[in-house]
Design a protein around this motif. Structure first.
Motif, PDB file in Angstrom:
ATOM      1  N   VAL A  55       0.841  -1.200   0.000  1.00 29.82           N
ATOM      2  CA  VAL A  55       0.000   0.000   0.000  1.00 29.82           C
ATOM      3  C   VAL A  55       0.873   1.246   0.000  1.00 29.82           C
ATOM      4  CG1 VAL A  55      -1.670   1.317   1.344  1.00 29.82           C
ATOM      5  CG2 VAL A  55      -1.926  -1.153   1.143  1.00 29.82           C
ATOM      6  N   ALA A  56       1.925   1.228   0.836  1.00 29.53           N
ATOM      7  CA  ALA A  56       2.814   2.388   0.927  1.00 29.53           C
ATOM      8  C   ALA A  56       3.460   2.683  -0.427  1.00 29.53           C
ATOM      9  CB  ALA A  56       3.888   2.139   1.989  1.00 29.53           C
ATOM     10  N   ASP A  57       3.934   1.651  -1.112  1.00 31.51           N
ATOM     11  CA  ASP A  57       4.576   1.866  -2.413  1.00 31.51           C
ATOM     12  C   ASP A  57       3.571   2.323  -3.464  1.00 31.51           C
ATOM     13  OD1 ASP A  57       7.065   1.189  -1.479  1.00 31.51           O
ATOM     14  OD2 ASP A  57       6.885  -0.928  -2.022  1.00 31.51           O
ATOM     15  N   ASN A  58       2.322   1.857  -3.358  1.00 36.24           N
ATOM     16  CA  ASN A  58       1.306   2.280  -4.306  1.00 36.24           C
ATOM     17  C   ASN A  58       0.930   3.742  -4.128  1.00 36.24           C
ATOM     18  OD1 ASN A  58      -0.127   0.288  -6.253  1.00 36.24           O
ATOM     19  ND2 ASN A  58       0.408  -0.969  -4.478  1.00 36.24           N
ATOM     20  N   ILE A  59       1.076   4.256  -2.942  1.00 36.38           N
ATOM     21  CA  ILE A  59       0.745   5.665  -2.698  1.00 36.38           C
ATOM     22  C   ILE A  59       1.948   6.557  -2.975  1.00 36.38           C
ATOM     23  CG2 ILE A  59       0.105   7.341  -0.920  1.00 36.38           C
ATOM     24  CD1 ILE A  59      -1.559   5.140   0.374  1.00 36.38           C
ATOM     25  N   SER A  60       3.121   6.166  -2.479  1.00 37.75           N
ATOM     26  CA  SER A  60       4.298   7.029  -2.611  1.00 37.75           C
ATOM     27  C   SER A  60       4.998   6.880  -3.951  1.00 37.75           C
ATOM     28  CB  SER A  60       5.293   6.724  -1.491  1.00 37.75           C
ATOM     29  OG  SER A  60       5.830   5.416  -1.643  1.00 37.75           O
ATOM     30  N   LEU A  61       4.841   5.718  -4.592  1.00 40.24           N
ATOM     31  CA  LEU A  61       5.543   5.419  -5.847  1.00 40.24           C
ATOM     32  C   LEU A  61       7.046   5.639  -5.696  1.00 40.24           C
ATOM     33  CD1 LEU A  61       3.084   6.951  -8.479  1.00 40.24           C
ATOM     34  CD2 LEU A  61       3.231   4.587  -7.676  1.00 40.24           C
ATOM     35  N   GLY A  62       7.549   5.323  -4.492  1.00 41.63           N
ATOM     36  CA  GLY A  62       8.986   5.398  -4.241  1.00 41.63           C
ATOM     37  C   GLY A  62       9.502   6.777  -3.921  1.00 41.63           C
ATOM     38  N   GLN A  63       8.618   7.770  -3.751  1.00 43.60           N
ATOM     39  CA  GLN A  63       9.044   9.138  -3.465  1.00 43.60           C
ATOM     40  C   GLN A  63       8.870   9.450  -1.980  1.00 43.60           C
ATOM     41  OE1 GLN A  63      10.456  11.090  -5.999  1.00 43.60           O
ATOM     42  NE2 GLN A  63      10.288   9.065  -6.963  1.00 43.60           N
ATOM     43  N   PRO A  64       9.712  10.315  -1.430  1.00 48.26           N
ATOM     44  CA  PRO A  64       9.567  10.692  -0.012  1.00 48.26           C
ATOM     45  C   PRO A  64       8.349  11.577   0.198  1.00 48.26           C
ATOM     46  CG  PRO A  64      11.300  12.006  -1.053  1.00 48.26           C
ATOM     47  CD  PRO A  64      10.868  10.984  -2.068  1.00 48.26           C
ATOM     48  N   GLY A  65       7.786  11.542   1.396  1.00 53.71           N
ATOM     49  CA  GLY A  65       6.630  12.366   1.709  1.00 53.71           C
ATOM     50  C   GLY A  65       5.927  11.884   2.969  1.00 53.71           C
ATOM     51  N   ASN A  66       4.819  12.571   3.306  1.00 51.82           N
ATOM     52  CA  ASN A  66       4.068  12.264   4.524  1.00 51.82           C
ATOM     53  C   ASN A  66       2.921  11.320   4.160  1.00 51.82           C
ATOM     54  OD1 ASN A  66       2.470  12.256   6.859  1.00 51.82           O
ATOM     55  ND2 ASN A  66       3.149  14.319   7.405  1.00 51.82           N
ATOM     56  N   LEU A  67       3.141  10.016   4.409  1.00 54.07           N
ATOM     57  CA  LEU A  67       2.144   9.014   4.048  1.00 54.07           C
ATOM     58  C   LEU A  67       0.890   9.141   4.890  1.00 54.07           C
ATOM     59  CD1 LEU A  67       1.650   6.512   2.234  1.00 54.07           C
ATOM     60  CD2 LEU A  67       2.574   5.107   4.078  1.00 54.07           C
ATOM     61  N   GLY A  68       1.056   9.346   6.199  1.00 49.34           N
ATOM     62  CA  GLY A  68      -0.098   9.444   7.088  1.00 49.34           C
ATOM     63  C   GLY A  68      -1.001  10.607   6.731  1.00 49.34           C
ATOM     64  N   GLU A  69      -0.420  11.741   6.390  1.00 45.36           N
ATOM     65  CA  GLU A  69      -1.212  12.919   6.024  1.00 45.36           C
ATOM     66  C   GLU A  69      -2.055  12.636   4.781  1.00 45.36           C
ATOM     67  OE1 GLU A  69      -0.466  17.463   4.356  1.00 45.36           O
ATOM     68  OE2 GLU A  69       1.126  16.451   5.500  1.00 45.36           O
ATOM     69  N   ALA A  70      -1.466  11.934   3.799  1.00 48.74           N
ATOM     70  CA  ALA A  70      -2.200  11.610   2.583  1.00 48.74           C
ATOM     71  C   ALA A  70      -3.355  10.662   2.874  1.00 48.74           C
ATOM     72  CB  ALA A  70      -1.250  10.985   1.552  1.00 48.74           C
ATOM     73  N   LEU A  71      -3.124   9.679   3.752  1.00 47.34           N
ATOM     74  CA  LEU A  71      -4.186   8.731   4.100  1.00 47.34           C
ATOM     75  C   LEU A  71      -5.323   9.438   4.830  1.00 47.34           C
ATOM     76  CD1 LEU A  71      -2.004   5.702   5.282  1.00 47.34           C
ATOM     77  CD2 LEU A  71      -3.263   5.909   3.138  1.00 47.34           C
ATOM     78  N   ARG A  72      -4.972  10.356   5.714  1.00 49.01           N
ATOM     79  CA  ARG A  72      -6.021  11.078   6.459  1.00 49.01           C
ATOM     80  C   ARG A  72      -6.807  11.995   5.529  1.00 49.01           C
ATOM     81  NH1 ARG A  72      -1.869  11.011  10.292  1.00 49.01           N
ATOM     82  NH2 ARG A  72      -1.057  13.008   9.563  1.00 49.01           N
ATOM     83  N   ALA A  73      -6.123  12.674   4.614  1.00 47.54           N
ATOM     84  CA  ALA A  73      -6.814  13.594   3.707  1.00 47.54           C
ATOM     85  C   ALA A  73      -7.799  12.856   2.808  1.00 47.54           C
ATOM     86  CB  ALA A  73      -5.797  14.351   2.855  1.00 47.54           C
ATOM     87  N   ALA A  74      -7.479  11.605   2.457  1.00 47.44           N
ATOM     88  CA  ALA A  74      -8.363  10.822   1.607  1.00 47.44           C
ATOM     89  C   ALA A  74      -9.355   9.994   2.409  1.00 47.44           C
ATOM     90  CB  ALA A  74      -7.534   9.899   0.712  1.00 47.44           C
ATOM     91  N   ALA A  75      -9.363  10.159   3.750  1.00 46.54           N
ATOM     92  CA  ALA A  75     -10.277   9.431   4.647  1.00 46.54           C
ATOM     93  C   ALA A  75     -10.172   7.925   4.460  1.00 46.54           C
ATOM     94  CB  ALA A  75     -11.724   9.900   4.418  1.00 46.54           C
TER      95      ALA A  75
END
Length: 555
Positions: free
Chosen positions: A437-457
């Motif tokens: 799931v993490a790789d599908n969201i980040s596509l290998g790029q750095p960033g805030n994974l939790g913030e993205a998950l919360r924003a998309a509910a």
């Protein structure tokens, strides 16, 4: 007789010859080596004939130990030659198939045309693999046919003109019948290959419309269609096998008759019942045994070529499909699809006189300008061209008329990659990597994974998965509902922090609660300064946008 025009058959052969050029030298060398290894057998047969003749009477010749050592030594040499030649052939075949497969993949990566995806996938995978037996069997079999039978025929005439005559009469009948049956085999192979591609296309089309099929309760009709297609493919496959078995039967018949005639003549000649067929002296036991041992090997190359003839028929059918694929002119992807620096300038989009030709249909879009940070809903009837407009804005296709300008630059091959670096894409049908799931969201790029998950509910959904963000997803997002998969693609867009998000029907087929979550996530992304361009039928979602642009009739 084949129903295909002669010009098409020659075009298929030219395509096959072009494929073989990359490994032609290896194939020719290996073919000569296999012919050389086959020519070792007459030497072994001579050793066996002299050894047996020595046991029948006091005849000069090598002793048993010498004969056995020579026979074994020649056998080892033959095995080494054959093994080396087969290694060369397999390497050459792999090179040819890999090159053709790479050609297909590279071009399809640079096109946005999804038509016939199933048949193209079948061509690139299972169909190209049919070239392997053609390269590894047909070319060496043809080389052996051109050399080995002639050598054995010359040896046959040297010892007995009667044996040579039997071989001359029965030998040519095999290639004649092989050619006649081969025409039918090629036609049957082409029909079978076409059905494989059609069935793959049908499968992809039905899978893409799976939701509609379930809603319309059309499952039984779809299953019946698949059953009919599978039965048609089975019938065509069995037809190919029937022709192959017929060919083998004819070959075995003529070769068996030829060997039997040689055996009858040699037997009666050695018994003294037949006085003709040899030259000045009667046929000796050594010569008779030698001819008996050679007779089966006279027909063996012809039998090998017959078996490989079906491989050639299949290879020509694949070459024809490859030639047809090369002749297609699909819509090319603007740019190279490569990662690059972002296109500078404000994220402003404008369309002037843009039109797209889809067959006989022409879709004309109103002139428009979308400012940075603006949220826009694209609305119109189904088939009006909303998804096509999103593809135009993403640089996935080029307009047939008019001009698309992005960040003050014309959207073309030079600017498309840099423009797409600023875009986020939320398709109607979510697609995932076979990764976590993490790789599908980040596509290998750095960033805030939790913030993205919360924003998309979607954070509670991911937390409930067996391994959380480390849970592996299949390409279709196995284990996730349609709404959850849609929100995961939204999380991917939020994580990338694009300047513009293109969303295609983000709330389609979702219940009210899930659709509300997706709309809230989109609003949160817009609040960060991201421009939203949403193709939708949902009036509630459109109401949340800054404005609505109508596409199609009444625009």
């Amino acid at each position: 007789m084949s129903s295909r025009p002669e010009a098409d058959l020659k075009a298929d052969e030219r395509t096959l010859d072009q494929l073989m050029r990359t490994a032609g030298g290896q194939v020719r060398l290996a073919s000569m080596l296999t012919a050389a290894s086959s020519l070792i057998w007459p030497l072994q047969a001579a050793i066996v004939a002299m050894a047996i003749s020595g046991l029948l009477g006091p005849h000069p010749g090598p002793g048993p130990i010498t004969s056995a050592a020579a026979f074994i030594g020649l056998g080892v040499a033959r095995a080494l030659l054959t093994n080396y030649a087969e290694g060369l052939l397999f390497t050459a075949a792999t090179k040819v198939v890999t090159g053709a497969r790479e050609e297909i993949v590279r071009r399809e990566m640079q096109t946005t045309d999804t038509g016939g995806a199933g048949s193209i996938a079948a061509l690139a995978t299972e169909k190209l693999d049919t070239l392997l037996p053609y390269i590894t069997r047909y070319a060496p079999a043809r080389a052996r046919v051109m050399i080995v039978p002639l050598i054995i025929l010359a040896l046959g005439f040297w010892f007995s003109w009667a044996v040579g005559l039997v071989l001359v009469v029965t030998g040519p009948l095999i290639p004649v019948f092989m050619a006649l049956i081969g025409l039918a085999a090629k036609e049957a192979s082409q029909r079978q290959m076409a059905d494989i591609g059609s069935l793959n296309d049908l499968l992809i089309e039905r899978l893409s419309a799976l939701v509609d099929i379930r809603l319309l309760d059309a499952g039984p009709a779809v299953v019946s269609g698949f059953a009919s297609g599978a039965e048609s493919l089975r019938a065509k496959t069995m037809n190919v096998l029937r022709i192959a078995f017929l060919s083998s039967t004819v070959l075995e018949l003529f070769s068996a008759i030829g060997v039997a005639m040689v055996a009858v003549y040699v037997g009666f000649a050695l018994l003294g019942s037949i006085g003709f067929g040899s030259y000045s002296a009667p046929l000796s036991p050594a010569a008779g045994i030698f001819l008996l041992l050679l007779a089966p090997d006279f027909y063996q190359p012809l039998r090998d070529l017959s078996a490989a003839w079906h491989d050639k028929a299949a290879a020509l059918a694949v070459a024809g499909e490859l030639a047809a694929w090369r002749d297609r002119t699909p819509a090319a992807l603007l740019g190279q699809g490569a990662r690059t620096a972002k296109l500078p300038g404000p994220a402003e989009i404008s369309l002037q006189g843009v039109a797209v030709h889809l067959g006989d249909k022409v879709i004309r879009y109103p002139d428009m300008s979308i400012r940075p940070g603006e949220s826009v809903a694209l609305m119109g009837a189904s088939g009006a061209g909303k998804t096509t407009l999103l593809r135009l804005l993403a640089g996935l296709t080029a307009p047939d008329e008019g001009l698309v300008t992005v960040a003050g630059e014309k959207l073309d091959t030079q600017t498309a990659d840099a423009w797409r670096a600023r875009l986020g894409w939320m398709p109607q049908a979510p697609h995932f990597l076979n990764a976590s799931v993490a790789d599908n969201i980040s596509l290998g790029q750095p960033g805030n994974l939790g913030e993205a998950l919360r924003a998309a509910a979607v954070e509670p959904v991911v937390a409930a998965l067996p391994d959380g963000t480390r849970t592996l997803l299949g390409e279709t997002g196995g284990g996730l509902s349609g709404g959850e998969a849609r929100r995961l693609t939204l999380a991917r867009a939020v994580f990338a922090r694009p300047d513009i998000l293109l969303a295609d029907e983000p709330t389609a087929d979702l219940d009210a609660e899930t659709a509300s979550m997706v709309m809230t996530g989109l609003s949160a992304l817009a609040a960060q300064g991201c421009s939203l361009i949403v193709a939708t039928h949902d009036p509630e979602l459109a109401a949340r946008m800054d404005r609505t642009i109508r596409i199609g009739a009444g625009a």
